[in-house]
Design a protein around this motif. Sequence first.
Motif, PDB file in Angstrom:
ATOM      1  N   PRO A 128      18.290  -6.719  -3.894  1.00 45.20           N
ATOM      2  CA  PRO A 128      17.856  -5.329  -3.728  1.00 45.20           C
ATOM      3  C   PRO A 128      18.691  -4.400  -4.612  1.00 45.20           C
ATOM      4  O   PRO A 128      19.915  -4.504  -4.659  1.00 45.20           O
ATOM      5  CB  PRO A 128      18.100  -5.047  -2.244  1.00 45.20           C
ATOM      6  N   ALA A 129      18.005  -3.529  -5.323  1.00 45.07           N
ATOM      7  CA  ALA A 129      18.633  -2.566  -6.241  1.00 45.07           C
ATOM      8  C   ALA A 129      19.507  -3.264  -7.275  1.00 45.07           C
ATOM      9  O   ALA A 129      20.457  -2.689  -7.789  1.00 45.07           O
ATOM     10  CB  ALA A 129      19.421  -1.514  -5.476  1.00 45.07           C
ATOM     11  N   GLY A 130      19.181  -4.521  -7.593  1.00 46.55           N
ATOM     12  CA  GLY A 130      19.918  -5.234  -8.630  1.00 46.55           C
ATOM     13  C   GLY A 130      21.265  -5.757  -8.200  1.00 46.55           C
ATOM     14  O   GLY A 130      22.092  -6.103  -9.038  1.00 46.55           O
ATOM     15  N   ARG A 131      21.494  -5.821  -6.902  1.00 46.74           N
ATOM     16  CA  ARG A 131      22.763  -6.338  -6.374  1.00 46.74           C
ATOM     17  C   ARG A 131      22.538  -7.751  -5.841  1.00 46.74           C
ATOM     18  O   ARG A 131      22.094  -7.932  -4.708  1.00 46.74           O
ATOM     19  CB  ARG A 131      23.279  -5.418  -5.267  1.00 46.74           C
ATOM     20  N   ALA A 132      22.849  -8.731  -6.677  1.00 46.80           N
ATOM     21  CA  ALA A 132      22.648 -10.125  -6.297  1.00 46.80           C
ATOM     22  C   ALA A 132      23.595 -10.508  -5.163  1.00 46.80           C
ATOM     23  O   ALA A 132      24.706  -9.971  -5.075  1.00 46.80           O
ATOM     24  CB  ALA A 132      22.877 -11.028  -7.500  1.00 46.80           C
ATOM     25  N   VAL A 172      23.860 -17.491  -8.646  1.00 51.03           N
ATOM     26  CA  VAL A 172      23.931 -17.838 -10.064  1.00 51.03           C
ATOM     27  C   VAL A 172      23.164 -16.815 -10.902  1.00 51.03           C
ATOM     28  O   VAL A 172      23.324 -16.759 -12.107  1.00 51.03           O
ATOM     29  CB  VAL A 172      23.404 -19.261 -10.343  1.00 51.03           C
ATOM     30  N   VAL A 173      22.339 -16.016 -10.249  1.00 49.49           N
ATOM     31  CA  VAL A 173      21.590 -14.952 -10.922  1.00 49.49           C
ATOM     32  C   VAL A 173      22.495 -13.722 -10.968  1.00 49.49           C
ATOM     33  O   VAL A 173      23.051 -13.322  -9.946  1.00 49.49           O
ATOM     34  CB  VAL A 173      20.281 -14.646 -10.161  1.00 49.49           C
ATOM     35  N   PRO A 174      22.643 -13.092 -12.122  1.00 51.71           N
ATOM     36  CA  PRO A 174      23.568 -11.961 -12.229  1.00 51.71           C
ATOM     37  C   PRO A 174      23.048 -10.690 -11.558  1.00 51.71           C
ATOM     38  O   PRO A 174      21.842 -10.461 -11.479  1.00 51.71           O
ATOM     39  CB  PRO A 174      23.702 -11.746 -13.741  1.00 51.71           C
ATOM     40  N   SER A 175      23.990  -9.880 -11.111  1.00 52.85           N
ATOM     41  CA  SER A 175      23.648  -8.540 -10.632  1.00 52.85           C
ATOM     42  C   SER A 175      23.318  -7.676 -11.850  1.00 52.85           C
ATOM     43  O   SER A 175      23.867  -7.872 -12.929  1.00 52.85           O
ATOM     44  CB  SER A 175      24.829  -7.923  -9.880  1.00 52.85           C
ATOM     45  N   ALA A 234      11.579  -1.751 -11.463  1.00 53.34           N
ATOM     46  CA  ALA A 234      12.837  -2.449 -11.159  1.00 53.34           C
ATOM     47  C   ALA A 234      12.758  -3.187  -9.825  1.00 53.34           C
ATOM     48  O   ALA A 234      13.436  -4.202  -9.641  1.00 53.34           O
ATOM     49  CB  ALA A 234      13.997  -1.456 -11.152  1.00 53.34           C
ATOM     50  N   ALA A 235      11.943  -2.713  -8.908  1.00 50.67           N
ATOM     51  CA  ALA A 235      11.812  -3.367  -7.604  1.00 50.67           C
ATOM     52  C   ALA A 235      11.312  -4.803  -7.741  1.00 50.67           C
ATOM     53  O   ALA A 235      11.644  -5.655  -6.921  1.00 50.67           O
ATOM     54  CB  ALA A 235      10.882  -2.559  -6.701  1.00 50.67           C
ATOM     55  N   ALA A 236      10.558  -5.076  -8.779  1.00 49.37           N
ATOM     56  CA  ALA A 236      10.050  -6.431  -8.996  1.00 49.37           C
ATOM     57  C   ALA A 236      11.174  -7.421  -9.277  1.00 49.37           C
ATOM     58  O   ALA A 236      11.001  -8.627  -9.103  1.00 49.37           O
ATOM     59  CB  ALA A 236       9.051  -6.434 -10.152  1.00 49.37           C
ATOM     60  N   CYS A 237      12.339  -6.933  -9.663  1.00 51.03           N
ATOM     61  CA  CYS A 237      13.482  -7.791  -9.987  1.00 51.03           C
ATOM     62  C   CYS A 237      14.251  -8.226  -8.738  1.00 51.03           C
ATOM     63  O   CYS A 237      15.095  -9.121  -8.803  1.00 51.03           O
ATOM     64  CB  CYS A 237      14.433  -7.061 -10.933  1.00 51.03           C
ATOM     65  N   ALA A 238      13.955  -7.588  -7.604  1.00 52.32           N
ATOM     66  CA  ALA A 238      14.722  -7.812  -6.375  1.00 52.32           C
ATOM     67  C   ALA A 238      14.630  -9.243  -5.868  1.00 52.32           C
ATOM     68  O   ALA A 238      15.583  -9.741  -5.264  1.00 52.32           O
ATOM     69  CB  ALA A 238      14.258  -6.848  -5.272  1.00 52.32           C
ATOM     70  N   GLU A 251      23.049  -2.987 -23.021  1.00 54.12           N
ATOM     71  CA  GLU A 251      23.233  -4.424 -22.818  1.00 54.12           C
ATOM     72  C   GLU A 251      21.997  -5.020 -22.135  1.00 54.12           C
ATOM     73  O   GLU A 251      21.496  -6.069 -22.546  1.00 54.12           O
ATOM     74  CB  GLU A 251      24.473  -4.672 -21.964  1.00 54.12           C
ATOM     75  N   LEU A 252      21.504  -4.340 -21.102  1.00 50.88           N
ATOM     76  CA  LEU A 252      20.321  -4.835 -20.392  1.00 50.88           C
ATOM     77  C   LEU A 252      19.095  -4.836 -21.295  1.00 50.88           C
ATOM     78  O   LEU A 252      18.308  -5.793 -21.284  1.00 50.88           O
ATOM     79  CB  LEU A 252      20.064  -3.993 -19.138  1.00 50.88           C
ATOM     80  N   VAL A 253      18.935  -3.784 -22.086  1.00 51.34           N
ATOM     81  CA  VAL A 253      17.796  -3.717 -23.014  1.00 51.34           C
ATOM     82  C   VAL A 253      17.880  -4.871 -24.013  1.00 51.34           C
ATOM     83  O   VAL A 253      16.894  -5.570 -24.257  1.00 51.34           O
ATOM     84  CB  VAL A 253      17.742  -2.355 -23.749  1.00 51.34           C
TER      85      VAL A 253
END
Length: 108
Positions: free
Chosen positions: A47-51, A56-59, A38-42, A67-69
Amino acid sequence: MNQTPTLAALMAMALLAWPAGARAQAPDATALQARNWAAACAGCHGPAGRAPAGSVVPSLAGRDQSELVRQMQDFKQRKREATVMQQIAKGYSDQQIEAIAGWFAAVR
Protein backbone atom coordinates in the motif's frame (compact mmCIF):
# COMPACT_ATOMS: atom_id res chain seq x y z
CA MET A 1 -8.31 -19.07 6.76
CA ASN A 2 -6.31 -16.99 4.28
CA GLN A 3 -4.94 -13.85 5.95
CA THR A 4 -3.47 -12.41 2.72
CA PRO A 5 -5.22 -9.17 1.72
CA THR A 6 -7.00 -9.22 -1.61
CA LEU A 7 -5.87 -7.01 -4.46
CA ALA A 8 -9.01 -4.92 -3.96
CA ALA A 9 -8.14 -4.40 -0.29
CA LEU A 10 -4.56 -3.44 -1.13
CA MET A 11 -5.77 -0.99 -3.78
CA ALA A 12 -8.23 0.55 -1.34
CA MET A 13 -5.44 1.05 1.21
CA ALA A 14 -3.24 2.65 -1.43
CA LEU A 15 -6.05 4.94 -2.55
CA LEU A 16 -6.59 6.11 1.02
CA ALA A 17 -2.89 6.84 1.48
CA TRP A 18 -2.02 10.28 0.22
CA PRO A 19 1.50 11.70 0.35
CA ALA A 20 1.94 13.68 3.57
CA GLY A 21 3.46 16.65 1.75
CA ALA A 22 0.42 16.91 -0.50
CA ARG A 23 -2.22 16.83 2.25
CA ALA A 24 -2.08 20.57 2.94
CA GLN A 25 -3.53 21.39 -0.46
CA ALA A 26 -6.39 19.85 -2.37
CA PRO A 27 -5.08 17.47 -5.03
CA ASP A 28 -5.80 18.37 -8.64
CA ALA A 29 -7.24 15.93 -11.16
CA THR A 30 -3.78 14.95 -12.45
CA ALA A 31 -2.55 14.13 -8.94
CA LEU A 32 -5.68 12.08 -8.27
CA GLN A 33 -5.19 10.17 -11.51
CA ALA A 34 -1.52 9.52 -10.63
CA ARG A 35 -2.62 8.18 -7.25
CA ASN A 36 -5.12 5.88 -8.96
CA TRP A 37 -2.49 4.57 -11.40
CA ALA A 38 -0.07 4.07 -8.49
CA ALA A 39 -2.70 2.04 -6.63
CA ALA A 40 -2.24 -0.74 -9.18
CA CYS A 41 1.30 -1.23 -7.82
CA ALA A 42 0.03 -2.08 -4.32
CA GLY A 43 -0.39 -5.78 -5.04
CA CYS A 44 3.39 -6.25 -5.22
CA HIS A 45 4.96 -3.08 -3.81
CA GLY A 46 2.58 -2.67 -0.86
CA PRO A 47 0.00 0.00 0.00
CA ALA A 48 1.27 3.45 -1.04
CA GLY A 49 4.46 1.79 -2.28
CA ARG A 50 5.52 0.54 1.14
CA ALA A 51 6.52 -3.09 0.68
CA PRO A 52 6.20 -5.40 3.69
CA ALA A 53 9.33 -5.95 5.78
CA GLY A 54 11.49 -8.66 4.30
CA SER A 55 9.89 -8.44 0.86
CA VAL A 56 12.06 -9.13 -2.18
CA VAL A 57 9.99 -6.51 -4.02
CA PRO A 58 11.34 -3.01 -3.34
CA SER A 59 9.41 -0.21 -1.70
CA LEU A 60 8.68 2.72 -4.00
CA ALA A 61 7.56 5.29 -1.43
CA GLY A 62 9.87 8.27 -1.10
CA ARG A 63 12.29 7.20 -3.84
CA ASP A 64 13.67 9.73 -6.28
CA GLN A 65 11.26 10.44 -9.14
CA SER A 66 13.95 10.43 -11.84
CA GLU A 67 15.25 7.07 -10.57
CA LEU A 68 11.75 5.56 -10.72
CA VAL A 69 11.14 6.97 -14.20
CA ARG A 70 14.49 5.63 -15.44
CA GLN A 71 13.77 2.17 -14.04
CA MET A 72 10.26 2.06 -15.51
CA GLN A 73 11.58 3.20 -18.90
CA ASP A 74 14.25 0.49 -18.73
CA PHE A 75 11.55 -2.10 -18.07
CA LYS A 76 9.39 -0.68 -20.86
CA GLN A 77 12.28 -0.76 -23.35
CA ARG A 78 13.36 -4.24 -22.17
CA LYS A 79 16.75 -2.91 -21.02
CA ARG A 80 16.11 -4.29 -17.54
CA GLU A 81 15.16 -7.90 -16.84
CA ALA A 82 12.10 -8.64 -14.74
CA THR A 83 9.45 -11.25 -14.20
CA VAL A 84 6.39 -9.07 -14.88
CA MET A 85 7.53 -5.44 -14.85
CA GLN A 86 8.34 -5.36 -18.56
CA GLN A 87 4.73 -6.23 -19.36
CA ILE A 88 3.36 -3.78 -16.80
CA ALA A 89 5.61 -0.89 -17.86
CA LYS A 90 4.74 -1.15 -21.54
CA GLY A 91 1.10 -0.53 -20.61
CA TYR A 92 1.87 3.02 -19.42
CA SER A 93 2.60 6.10 -21.49
CA ASP A 94 5.68 8.18 -20.69
CA GLN A 95 3.40 10.81 -19.09
CA GLN A 96 1.75 8.19 -16.90
CA ILE A 97 5.14 6.88 -15.79
CA GLU A 98 6.23 10.43 -14.87
CA ALA A 99 3.02 10.96 -12.89
CA ILE A 100 3.22 7.65 -11.05
CA ALA A 101 6.89 8.19 -10.20
CA GLY A 102 6.08 11.68 -8.95
CA TRP A 103 3.33 10.34 -6.72
CA PHE A 104 5.60 7.70 -5.16
CA ALA A 105 8.39 10.25 -4.72
CA ALA A 106 6.01 12.43 -2.69
CA VAL A 107 4.98 9.61 -0.33
CA ARG A 108 6.65 10.04 3.08
